[in-house]
Design a protein around this motif. Structure first.
Motif, PDB file in Angstrom:
ATOM      1  N   THR A  10      -5.007 -17.518  35.663  1.00  0.00           N
ATOM      2  CA  THR A  10      -4.630 -17.750  34.273  1.00  0.00           C
ATOM      3  C   THR A  10      -5.374 -18.979  33.776  1.00  0.00           C
ATOM      4  O   THR A  10      -5.228 -20.063  34.341  1.00  0.00           O
ATOM      5  N   ALA A  12      -6.251 -22.145  31.267  1.00  0.00           N
ATOM      6  CA  ALA A  12      -5.544 -23.087  30.394  1.00  0.00           C
ATOM      7  C   ALA A  12      -6.568 -24.105  29.903  1.00  0.00           C
ATOM      8  O   ALA A  12      -7.496 -24.470  30.625  1.00  0.00           O
ATOM      9  N   GLU A 141       2.338 -15.902  33.291  1.00  0.00           N
ATOM     10  CA  GLU A 141       1.257 -16.326  32.392  1.00  0.00           C
ATOM     11  C   GLU A 141       1.820 -16.914  31.103  1.00  0.00           C
ATOM     12  O   GLU A 141       1.268 -17.866  30.557  1.00  0.00           O
ATOM     13  N   LYS A 145       1.110 -20.674  29.414  1.00  0.00           N
ATOM     14  CA  LYS A 145       0.698 -20.849  28.018  1.00  0.00           C
ATOM     15  C   LYS A 145       1.657 -21.761  27.247  1.00  0.00           C
ATOM     16  O   LYS A 145       1.228 -22.545  26.395  1.00  0.00           O
ATOM     17  N   GLU A 148       0.755 -25.223  28.440  1.00  0.00           N
ATOM     18  CA  GLU A 148      -0.537 -25.562  27.845  1.00  0.00           C
ATOM     19  C   GLU A 148      -0.349 -25.997  26.386  1.00  0.00           C
ATOM     20  O   GLU A 148      -0.896 -27.020  25.964  1.00  0.00           O
ATOM     21  N   GLY A 149       0.421 -25.254  25.619  1.00  0.00           N
ATOM     22  CA  GLY A 149       0.677 -25.607  24.220  1.00  0.00           C
ATOM     23  C   GLY A 149       1.337 -26.965  24.088  1.00  0.00           C
ATOM     24  O   GLY A 149       0.970 -27.776  23.220  1.00  0.00           O
TER      25      GLY A 149
END
Length: 157
Positions: A10, A12, A141, A145, A148-149
């Motif tokens: 995944t 990032a 995943e 995310k 990551e955000g």
């Protein structure tokens, strides 16, 4: 008992050290703030190193469930974090346990690729099919995310 294995990466858009800190070292503090269904994560044994057991309480619908998360290996220098879901009311009745072996590697443009190998250990002759694999991969995943955000909007974290 059967074993079903799944491997994927995944991407990032944050460096490995930041993603490792958020998803591994500060997991117990950060995830209940970022992911609504997670009510709490508490240490029931250990302090974070191998052998530590964390109890993650999750609200599914109107029902509170929990899973027991055991740290199997952690290496801050190489960004390796291996853990197992070993029990709890949130672990499917057809599964004995689920193991995750993850390693963060440098990705393009200063980002990260989170490589993971998941093994689902089924009870007796229970099946774990393609639909289950797709759903579980999407969940994992999705967590990457979300983190990551958060990291992109909080550069000082």
């Amino acid at each position: 008992m059967g074993v079903v294995t799944q491997e994927y990466g995944t991407p990032a858009a944050v460096p490995p050290a930041r993603l490792f800190k958020a998803m591994t070292l500060d997991f117990h503090n950060l995830f209940p703030k970022l992911i609504d269904p997670i009510q709490s994560i508490e240490f029931t044994q250990g302090t974070g190193g191998p052998g530590t057991i964390k109890k993650m309480t999750i609200l599914e619908g109107n029902e509170s469930k929990y899973v027991l998360h055991r740290v199997d290996e952690i290496d801050e220098a190489t960004f390796v974090y291996n853990f197992s879901i070993i029990g709890g009311t949130g672990l499917s009745d057809t599964l004995e346990k689920v193991t995750f072996e993850s390693k963060l590697e440098e990705g393009p443009n200063g980002g990260t690729i989170r490589n993971v190998r998941v093994q689902y250990f089924t009870k007796d002759d229970a099946s774990f099919g393609e639909k289950d694999l797709i759903a579980n991969r999407a969940k994992v995943e999705g967590l990457v995310k979300i983190v990551e955000g958060f990291l992109l909007t909080n550069p000082d974290y």
